[in-house]
Design a protein around this motif. Structure first.
Motif, PDB file in Angstrom:
ATOM      1  N   ASP A 237      -1.653  25.885  65.986  1.00 53.50           N
ATOM      2  CA  ASP A 237      -2.501  27.022  65.603  1.00 53.50           C
ATOM      3  C   ASP A 237      -3.963  26.606  65.477  1.00 53.50           C
ATOM      4  OD1 ASP A 237      -0.399  29.043  65.028  1.00 53.50           O
ATOM      5  OD2 ASP A 237       0.238  27.525  63.583  1.00 53.50           O
ATOM      6  N   THR A 238      -4.168  25.438  64.871  1.00 49.93           N
ATOM      7  CA  THR A 238      -5.535  24.989  64.574  1.00 49.93           C
ATOM      8  C   THR A 238      -5.786  23.623  65.195  1.00 49.93           C
ATOM      9  OG1 THR A 238      -5.385  26.099  62.425  1.00 49.93           O
ATOM     10  CG2 THR A 238      -7.163  24.493  62.689  1.00 49.93           C
ATOM     11  N   ILE A 239      -6.862  23.540  65.952  1.00 50.64           N
ATOM     12  CA  ILE A 239      -7.271  22.230  66.486  1.00 50.64           C
ATOM     13  C   ILE A 239      -8.495  21.780  65.695  1.00 50.64           C
ATOM     14  CG2 ILE A 239      -8.195  21.005  68.502  1.00 50.64           C
ATOM     15  CD1 ILE A 239      -6.660  23.066  70.243  1.00 50.64           C
ATOM     16  N   ILE A 240      -8.402  20.609  65.121  1.00 50.22           N
ATOM     17  CA  ILE A 240      -9.528  20.048  64.364  1.00 50.22           C
ATOM     18  C   ILE A 240     -10.063  18.852  65.148  1.00 50.22           C
ATOM     19  CG2 ILE A 240     -10.232  18.958  62.189  1.00 50.22           C
ATOM     20  CD1 ILE A 240      -7.724  20.300  60.915  1.00 50.22           C
ATOM     21  N   ILE A 241     -11.366  18.842  65.389  1.00 47.03           N
ATOM     22  CA  ILE A 241     -11.985  17.649  65.991  1.00 47.03           C
ATOM     23  C   ILE A 241     -13.242  17.362  65.168  1.00 47.03           C
ATOM     24  CG2 ILE A 241     -12.669  16.474  68.120  1.00 47.03           C
ATOM     25  CD1 ILE A 241     -11.577  18.777  69.750  1.00 47.03           C
ATOM     26  N   ALA A 242     -13.263  16.236  64.505  1.00 46.96           N
ATOM     27  CA  ALA A 242     -14.379  15.944  63.604  1.00 46.96           C
ATOM     28  C   ALA A 242     -14.844  14.502  63.756  1.00 46.96           C
ATOM     29  CB  ALA A 242     -13.954  16.195  62.162  1.00 46.96           C
ATOM     30  N   GLY A 243     -16.142  14.331  63.519  1.00 41.03           N
ATOM     31  CA  GLY A 243     -16.685  12.979  63.437  1.00 41.03           C
ATOM     32  C   GLY A 243     -16.877  12.292  64.764  1.00 41.03           C
TER      33      GLY A 243
ATOM     34  N   GLU B 226      -6.744  27.276  74.665  1.00 48.32           N
ATOM     35  CA  GLU B 226      -6.630  28.722  74.880  1.00 48.32           C
ATOM     36  C   GLU B 226      -5.447  29.327  74.140  1.00 48.32           C
ATOM     37  OE1 GLU B 226      -6.943  29.253  79.089  1.00 48.32           O
ATOM     38  OE2 GLU B 226      -9.121  28.993  78.976  1.00 48.32           O
ATOM     39  N   ASN B 227      -4.494  28.489  73.784  1.00 44.11           N
ATOM     40  CA  ASN B 227      -3.330  29.000  73.057  1.00 44.11           C
ATOM     41  C   ASN B 227      -3.417  28.767  71.550  1.00 44.11           C
ATOM     42  OD1 ASN B 227      -1.094  30.181  74.867  1.00 44.11           O
ATOM     43  ND2 ASN B 227      -2.012  28.522  76.040  1.00 44.11           N
ATOM     44  N   ALA B 228      -4.464  28.066  71.123  1.00 43.34           N
ATOM     45  CA  ALA B 228      -4.620  27.838  69.672  1.00 43.34           C
ATOM     46  C   ALA B 228      -5.286  29.069  69.057  1.00 43.34           C
ATOM     47  CB  ALA B 228      -5.484  26.607  69.448  1.00 43.34           C
ATOM     48  N   LYS B 229      -5.072  29.249  67.768  1.00 41.65           N
ATOM     49  CA  LYS B 229      -5.695  30.409  67.106  1.00 41.65           C
ATOM     50  C   LYS B 229      -7.123  30.109  66.672  1.00 41.65           C
ATOM     51  CE  LYS B 229      -1.455  32.498  65.506  1.00 41.65           C
ATOM     52  NZ  LYS B 229      -0.406  31.930  64.657  1.00 41.65           N
ATOM     53  N   GLU B 230      -7.397  28.846  66.377  1.00 39.29           N
ATOM     54  CA  GLU B 230      -8.753  28.524  65.902  1.00 39.29           C
ATOM     55  C   GLU B 230      -9.100  27.061  66.192  1.00 39.29           C
ATOM     56  OE1 GLU B 230      -8.336  29.518  61.744  1.00 39.29           O
ATOM     57  OE2 GLU B 230      -7.530  27.539  61.242  1.00 39.29           O
ATOM     58  N   LEU B 231     -10.405  26.844  66.316  1.00 41.10           N
ATOM     59  CA  LEU B 231     -10.924  25.482  66.486  1.00 41.10           C
ATOM     60  C   LEU B 231     -11.831  25.198  65.291  1.00 41.10           C
ATOM     61  CD1 LEU B 231     -12.291  25.702  70.176  1.00 41.10           C
ATOM     62  CD2 LEU B 231      -9.976  25.078  69.461  1.00 41.10           C
ATOM     63  N   ILE B 232     -11.691  24.013  64.732  1.00 44.38           N
ATOM     64  CA  ILE B 232     -12.603  23.604  63.663  1.00 44.38           C
ATOM     65  C   ILE B 232     -13.264  22.329  64.152  1.00 44.38           C
ATOM     66  CG2 ILE B 232     -12.813  23.019  61.206  1.00 44.38           C
ATOM     67  CD1 ILE B 232     -11.038  25.328  60.911  1.00 44.38           C
TER      68      ILE B 232
ATOM     69  N   ASN C  40     -17.086  29.690  77.111  1.00 39.73           N
ATOM     70  CA  ASN C  40     -15.654  29.553  77.366  1.00 39.73           C
ATOM     71  C   ASN C  40     -14.832  30.514  76.516  1.00 39.73           C
ATOM     72  OD1 ASN C  40     -15.100  27.146  79.338  1.00 39.73           O
ATOM     73  ND2 ASN C  40     -16.905  26.654  78.108  1.00 39.73           N
ATOM     74  N   ASN C  41     -15.459  31.660  76.269  1.00 42.39           N
ATOM     75  CA  ASN C  41     -14.762  32.760  75.602  1.00 42.39           C
ATOM     76  C   ASN C  41     -14.273  32.432  74.190  1.00 42.39           C
ATOM     77  OD1 ASN C  41     -14.092  35.439  75.776  1.00 42.39           O
ATOM     78  ND2 ASN C  41     -11.992  35.014  76.440  1.00 42.39           N
ATOM     79  N   PHE C  42     -15.099  31.709  73.458  1.00 43.44           N
ATOM     80  CA  PHE C  42     -14.824  31.515  72.031  1.00 43.44           C
ATOM     81  C   PHE C  42     -15.954  32.149  71.234  1.00 43.44           C
ATOM     82  CE2 PHE C  42     -12.091  28.084  73.537  1.00 43.44           C
ATOM     83  CZ  PHE C  42     -10.999  28.250  72.700  1.00 43.44           C
ATOM     84  N   LYS C  43     -15.573  32.669  70.087  1.00 40.79           N
ATOM     85  CA  LYS C  43     -16.520  33.335  69.211  1.00 40.79           C
ATOM     86  C   LYS C  43     -16.664  32.479  67.957  1.00 40.79           C
ATOM     87  CE  LYS C  43     -16.530  37.810  66.989  1.00 40.79           C
ATOM     88  NZ  LYS C  43     -16.137  39.177  67.105  1.00 40.79           N
ATOM     89  N   ILE C  44     -17.886  32.239  67.523  1.00 40.63           N
ATOM     90  CA  ILE C  44     -18.094  31.428  66.313  1.00 40.63           C
ATOM     91  C   ILE C  44     -17.997  32.358  65.102  1.00 40.63           C
ATOM     92  CG2 ILE C  44     -19.745  29.969  65.060  1.00 40.63           C
ATOM     93  CD1 ILE C  44     -20.801  29.101  67.876  1.00 40.63           C
TER      94      ILE C  44
ATOM     95  N   ILE D 101     -12.874  31.193  67.159  1.00 41.16           N
ATOM     96  CA  ILE D 101     -11.602  31.800  67.588  1.00 41.16           C
ATOM     97  C   ILE D 101     -11.807  32.368  68.995  1.00 41.16           C
ATOM     98  CG2 ILE D 101     -10.812  32.397  65.252  1.00 41.16           C
ATOM     99  CD1 ILE D 101     -11.784  35.280  65.825  1.00 41.16           C
ATOM    100  N   LYS D 102     -10.727  32.730  69.658  1.00 44.49           N
ATOM    101  CA  LYS D 102     -10.847  33.301  71.000  1.00 44.49           C
ATOM    102  C   LYS D 102     -11.578  34.639  70.912  1.00 44.49           C
ATOM    103  CE  LYS D 102      -9.371  32.357  74.203  1.00 44.49           C
ATOM    104  NZ  LYS D 102      -9.427  31.716  75.474  1.00 44.49           N
ATOM    105  N   GLY D 103     -12.407  34.908  71.916  1.00 39.75           N
ATOM    106  CA  GLY D 103     -13.073  36.216  71.950  1.00 39.75           C
ATOM    107  C   GLY D 103     -14.528  36.108  72.329  1.00 39.75           C
ATOM    108  N   LYS D 104     -15.084  37.249  72.720  1.00 39.10           N
ATOM    109  CA  LYS D 104     -16.501  37.281  73.133  1.00 39.10           C
ATOM    110  C   LYS D 104     -17.391  37.493  71.918  1.00 39.10           C
ATOM    111  CE  LYS D 104     -17.761  37.223  77.592  1.00 39.10           C
ATOM    112  NZ  LYS D 104     -17.463  35.791  77.486  1.00 39.10           N
ATOM    113  N   GLU D 105     -18.514  36.797  71.904  1.00 36.95           N
ATOM    114  CA  GLU D 105     -19.509  36.985  70.842  1.00 36.95           C
ATOM    115  C   GLU D 105     -20.135  38.374  71.022  1.00 36.95           C
ATOM    116  OE1 GLU D 105     -20.529  35.605  67.595  1.00 36.95           O
ATOM    117  OE2 GLU D 105     -20.008  33.865  68.798  1.00 36.95           O
ATOM    118  N   ASP D 106     -20.314  39.107  69.926  1.00 32.37           N
ATOM    119  CA  ASP D 106     -20.869  40.463  70.033  1.00 32.37           C
ATOM    120  C   ASP D 106     -22.317  40.435  70.538  1.00 32.37           C
ATOM    121  OD1 ASP D 106     -18.488  41.285  68.945  1.00 32.37           O
ATOM    122  OD2 ASP D 106     -19.246  41.082  66.894  1.00 32.37           O
ATOM    123  N   VAL D 107     -23.126  39.574  69.927  1.00 32.16           N
ATOM    124  CA  VAL D 107     -24.544  39.488  70.321  1.00 32.16           C
ATOM    125  C   VAL D 107     -24.835  38.046  70.725  1.00 32.16           C
ATOM    126  CG1 VAL D 107     -26.917  39.916  69.554  1.00 32.16           C
ATOM    127  CG2 VAL D 107     -25.024  41.143  68.462  1.00 32.16           C
TER     128      VAL D 107
END
Ligand code: SAM
Length: 228
Positions: free
Chosen positions: A87-93, A111-117, A134-138, A157-163
């Motif tokens: 569900d969650t991919i974490i990449i830090a440091g 693309e199949n994860a729900k969120e990236l941190i 790449n079709n992610f929304k912050i 998360i997946k999705g287009k940024e509104d602005v």
């Protein structure tokens, strides 16, 4: 287990009750902390380095969490499968460019994860741009200071940024500017101070192009400061 302020902030961004993959886990502190605090169902701690993964294994064993946190040796997301249902991919440091490489090479998984941190150490603007291209929304973006160093944590998360973002929002973070983030203010003041010293020194050498570049940056940084 006590986490550093930075790692604790990263852990706080994780949505509850999911399966996480911590890429570049090193000590595996994040998955251990999340599991011990009932925040996740299970975790996969991945690292490219045998030494780091051994550290992760030792810590996982120390807390007797071998059944709940797996370890995998590999580059980026290569050892994660769709069947892992992460569900969650974490990449830090790690650096932003390496992070982009990892996300790009593991596109089927991201693309199949729900969120990236993500907590890139540098090239943070490039990471934000990559996410948008790449079709992610912050949905969250936070700057913090830990032990005298500045860090940024981005949640997408997946999705287009509104602005679409303005250039300075890619550099400093749209949320940080909109929220008049005090740490960002301190960071920009610090950077302007350093750039003005460089500018004074470089003016003595007459490298016109570099002078113009620094002056342009100082101007842009000061414009953002007015909003903070
Ligand atoms: C500085 S540590 C960060 C550890 C932890 N994520 C944190 O934020 O404290 C970076 C870790 O990333 C690992 N690493 C570097 N490149 C990697 C890659 N391509 N795939 C997986 N892990 C990688 C390193 O071996 C190291 O353990």
């Amino acid at each position: 287990m006590e986490l550093s302020y930075r790692l604790n902030k990263i852990a706080q961004k994780v949505t509850k009750n999911g399966i996480i993959a911590d890429i570049g886990t090193d000590h595996a502190y994040i998955p251990i902390f999340l599991y011990k605090n009932n925040k996740i169902k299970s975790g996969i701690a991945c690292d490219i380095s045998k030494g780091s993964l051994q550290k992760a294994k030792d810590n996982i064993k120390k807390y007797n969490l071998q059944d709940s946190i797996q370890t995998r040796l590999g580059n980026g997301l290569e050892k994660i499968n769709l069947q892992d249902r992460v569900d969650t991919i974490i990449i830090a440091g790690m650096g932003g460019m390496l992070m982009i490489d990892i996300l790009q090479n593991g596109k089927d998984i991201t693309e199949n994860a729900k969120e990236l941190i993500l907590q890139p150490q540098k090239d943070i603007d490039k990471v934000r741009k990559y996410l948008h291209n790449n079709n992610f929304k912050i949905i969250d973006d936070e700057m913090l200071k830990d032990d005298g160093k500045y860090y940024t944590i981005i949640k997408a998360i997946k999705g287009k940024e509104d602005v679409l973002y303005k250039n300075e929002e890619y550099i400093f973070g749209k949320f940080e500017i909109a929220n008049k983030c005090k740490i960002l203010k301190e960071y920009i003041e610090d950077q302007v101070y350093k750039m003005e010293i460089v500018l004074r020194n470089i003016k003595k050498t007459n490298v016109e192009s570099r002078i113009l570049e620094i002056e342009k940056n100082i101007k842009m940084y000061k414009e953002v400061l007015k909003c903070l």
